[in-house]
Enzyme design. Structure first.
Site, mmCIF file in Angstrom:
data_model
loop_
_atom_site.group_PDB
_atom_site.id
_atom_site.type_symbol
_atom_site.label_atom_id
_atom_site.label_comp_id
_atom_site.label_asym_id
_atom_site.label_seq_id
_atom_site.Cartn_x
_atom_site.Cartn_y
_atom_site.Cartn_z
ATOM 1 N N ARG A 1 -8.589 58.638 -33.104
ATOM 2 C CA ARG A 1 -8.367 58.797 -34.690
ATOM 3 C C ARG A 1 -9.676 59.567 -35.264
ATOM 4 N NH1 ARG A 1 -7.176 52.320 -34.492
ATOM 5 N NH2 ARG A 1 -6.634 53.246 -32.440
ATOM 6 N N LYS B 1 -13.767 51.750 -20.440
ATOM 7 C CA LYS B 1 -12.178 51.441 -19.897
ATOM 8 C C LYS B 1 -12.539 50.639 -18.419
ATOM 9 C CE LYS B 1 -9.421 54.767 -22.228
ATOM 10 N NZ LYS B 1 -8.577 53.990 -22.956
HETATM 11 N N1 BES Z 1 -6.314 57.467 -25.144
HETATM 12 C C1 BES Z 1 -6.070 56.160 -25.407
HETATM 13 C C2 BES Z 1 -4.777 55.775 -25.721
HETATM 14 C C3 BES Z 1 -4.001 55.721 -24.374
HETATM 15 C C4 BES Z 1 -3.760 54.670 -23.580
HETATM 16 C C5 BES Z 1 -3.419 56.937 -24.307
HETATM 17 C C6 BES Z 1 -2.998 54.658 -22.292
HETATM 18 C C7 BES Z 1 -2.434 56.841 -23.086
HETATM 19 C C8 BES Z 1 -2.036 55.854 -22.362
HETATM 20 C C9 BES Z 1 -6.970 55.747 -26.772
HETATM 21 O O1 BES Z 1 -8.161 56.615 -26.980
HETATM 22 C C10 BES Z 1 -7.547 54.257 -26.545
HETATM 23 O O2 BES Z 1 -8.188 54.279 -25.735
HETATM 24 N N2 BES Z 1 -6.995 53.555 -27.258
HETATM 25 C C11 BES Z 1 -7.135 52.072 -27.154
HETATM 26 C C12 BES Z 1 -7.564 51.620 -28.319
HETATM 27 C C13 BES Z 1 -8.389 50.368 -28.268
HETATM 28 C C14 BES Z 1 -9.864 50.193 -28.721
HETATM 29 C C15 BES Z 1 -7.717 49.213 -28.473
HETATM 30 C C16 BES Z 1 -5.704 51.375 -26.703
HETATM 31 O O3 BES Z 1 -4.949 51.699 -27.611
HETATM 32 O O4 BES Z 1 -5.793 50.736 -26.000
HETATM 33 ZN ZN ZN Z 2 -10.101 55.771 -26.194
#
Ligand code: BES
Ligand code: ZN
Ligand code: ZN
Length: 478
Positions: free
Chosen positions: A328, A254
């Site tokens: 997931r 991230k």
């Molecule tokens: N934990 C995050 C989702 C999230 C984002 C929770 C912001 C709370 C606030 C999840 O594991 C993630 O990183 N999702 C990504 C997936 C990406 C590979 C497209 C997302 O949805 O941005």
């Molecule tokens: Zn994630």
């Protein structure tokens, strides 16, 4: 310290108190001094919340009118909001009494809003000198002692959920989170089994093991079981919570500040565990199980990588497109493991996608369900009752197309559209029972306080599940 609510049966207007009403014209004249009466009478009786504060030093007096709304749940919420906006913090009040002159008995919700809105995660700050509010006494004929007791439990559970979620990853990791669960379970008589890495390997939880590869901490898998003798159900209700104790994104790291709140990526886990605590503390006659897969998602020389193909607990294979879609992967194993209990219903709560945040923001959780689910309306009603509202998204077959893989049964990321739905379609591959998926990414992490939801972890999910189980057992409570 958490403020306790108590019902009282006698009046003493010389103490700090709140007079709660639907309308200023309904306040019995005897409750106001002549001066106060003159002042109040000058104010319009309108259809908006009105609040007057008389500072009589030894006796702080608040007069608050919260008009009735079209629907009961909206009236309840108006009382919570009014409670959270009461400015009592700088007045050194330790005890306050609410005299309830409302037609809707709003005092319990008003107290709930005061308490939840007054939450602070300040254990790492220098101590405040302000006195803390220890008790809210309520004088209200129609208030049931049982409801006061349940409200106190609900507030405690919500504080526990927020506390656990707000702890930094240096304190709450995959192993210590299971220890916290054990302490909570031991307190109320829930049985808990904590699987270590060896057991997780023997169960072939491929998704959890893949995400955990980049971590120096072993994963855990907690199974919490509340099965009272008088349970109204034979098949359990199962709550599954995403327990990513810190989400760096892994090799798909991230960037910028998007990692900042990722200590709260276990808010789903905290919600299901604290809801179980509340259910067992209240001794609700329902057979319920919570499952929490826990790990962090990090990168090191051994971390799972894009292009990897992972064999999951149910035998399906997953092509990794992006290591940041880790939630997931761990939920899928937990969901397929849930089938061994032949559940009545499984509800999972997960901070799963940024797409859910963009779709509905903080005011609701995104809900998706499969066809065999019969309980959605009841859960949605609970969402209104506790004002943790749900918005349902479709699960049409077409949304599953984007996670088809050329090299494995499915892949862990679809295209950029409707990511919250393709994530749910991914999970659906691991589900063989009635199921509701709640993406709480937007509702569980707050960048600032609003009403009685506080900055950081909102604690969403605890009150929702507690109310849902309460409603299942309602006629058994009297
Ligand atoms: N934990 C995050 C989702 C999230 C984002 C929770 C912001 C709370 C606030 C999840 O594991 C993630 O990183 N999702 C990504 C997936 C990406 C590979 C497209 C997302 O949805 O941005
Ligand atoms: Zn994630
Ligand atoms: Zn995550």
């Amino acid at each position: 310290m958490i403020t306790e609510i108590k019902k009282i049966y006698s009046t003493d207007f010389s103490v700090h108190h709140i007079i709660l009403t639907d309308s200023f014209s309904n306040i019995p004249k005897s409750q106001l001094s002549e001066k106060e009466s003159v002042y109040i009478n000058k104010l319009d009786v309108e259809d908006e919340v009105k609040s007057v504060h008389f500072n009589n030093f030894e006796q702080q007096k608040f007069i608050i009118s919260v008009p009735k709304k079209d629907k009961d749940f909206l009236t309840d919420e108006a009382f919570r909001k009014a409670g959270s906006s009461l400015k009592f913090q700088s007045l050194s009040i330790e005890e306050i009494t609410i005299y309830d002159f409302t037609s809707s008995n709003g005092s319990l919700f008003f107290a709930e809003g005061m308490i939840l809105g007054n939450y602070k995660f300040d254990k790492y700050k220098g101590k405040d000198k302000e006195k803390q509010l220890t008790h809210i006494f309520i004088y209200c004929d129609n208030l049931r002692e049982k409801d006061v007791e349940l409200m106190n439990i609900s507030n405690q559970a919500t504080f526990k959920c927020r506390d656990l979620s707000n702890e930094p990853q240096s304190v709450i990791d995959s192993v210590s989170i299971a220890k916290v669960f054990k302490e909570m379970c031991d307190e109320t008589g829930i049985t808990i089994e904590i699987f270590n890495k060896k057991k997780i390997e023997s169960l072939k939880f491929g998704g959890i093991l893949a995400v955990n590869k980049g971590s120096i901490n072993e994963p855990t898998f907690s199974v919490m079981k509340w099965k009272p003798e008088n349970a109204i159900n034979k098949k359990p209700y199962i709550f599954v919570g995403k327990g990513v104790v810190f989400d760096t994104g892994g090799l798909n790291v991230k960037t910028g500040n998007s990692m900042l709140d990722m200590k709260i990526d276990m808010a789903g886990a905290a919600a299901v565990a604290t809801a179980m605590w509340a259910i067992s503390k209240a001794k609700l006659p329902v057979y319920a199980i919570a499952l929490v897969p826990a790990t962090d998602n990090r990168s090191n020389g051994n971390a799972y990588a894009p292009g990897d193909i992972i064999k999951m607990h149910n035998g399906k294979t997953v092509e990794i497109i992006n290591t940041d879609a880790e939630g997931r992967m761990i939920l899928a194993d937990a969901l397929s493991y849930a089938s061994k209990f032949e559940p009545e219903l499984v509800i999972d709560l997960a901070t799963l996608t940024g797409s859910a945040v963009r779709a509905i923001g903080k005011y609701a959780s995104a809900a998706m369900k499969n066809e065999s689910c019969q309980h959605y309306d009841l859960l949605s009603k609970s969402g209104e009752n506790v004002y943790e509202r749900l918005v349902e998204f479709p699960m049409w077959d077409e949304y599953g197309d984007s996670i088809k893989s050329d090299f494995a049964d499915i892949k862990n990321l679809g295209d950029s559209d409707a990511g919250l739905i393709s994530a749910a379609k991914f999970l659906e591959h691991f589900v063989s029972f009635p199921w509701i998926h709640l993406d709480i990414a937007g509702s569980s992490i707050l960048s600032s306080k609003y009403d009685y939801s506080t900055k950081g972890a909102s604690g969403v999910g605890t009150r929702l599940l507690f109310d849902f189980v309460k409603k299942l057992t309602e006629n058994k409570l009297d």
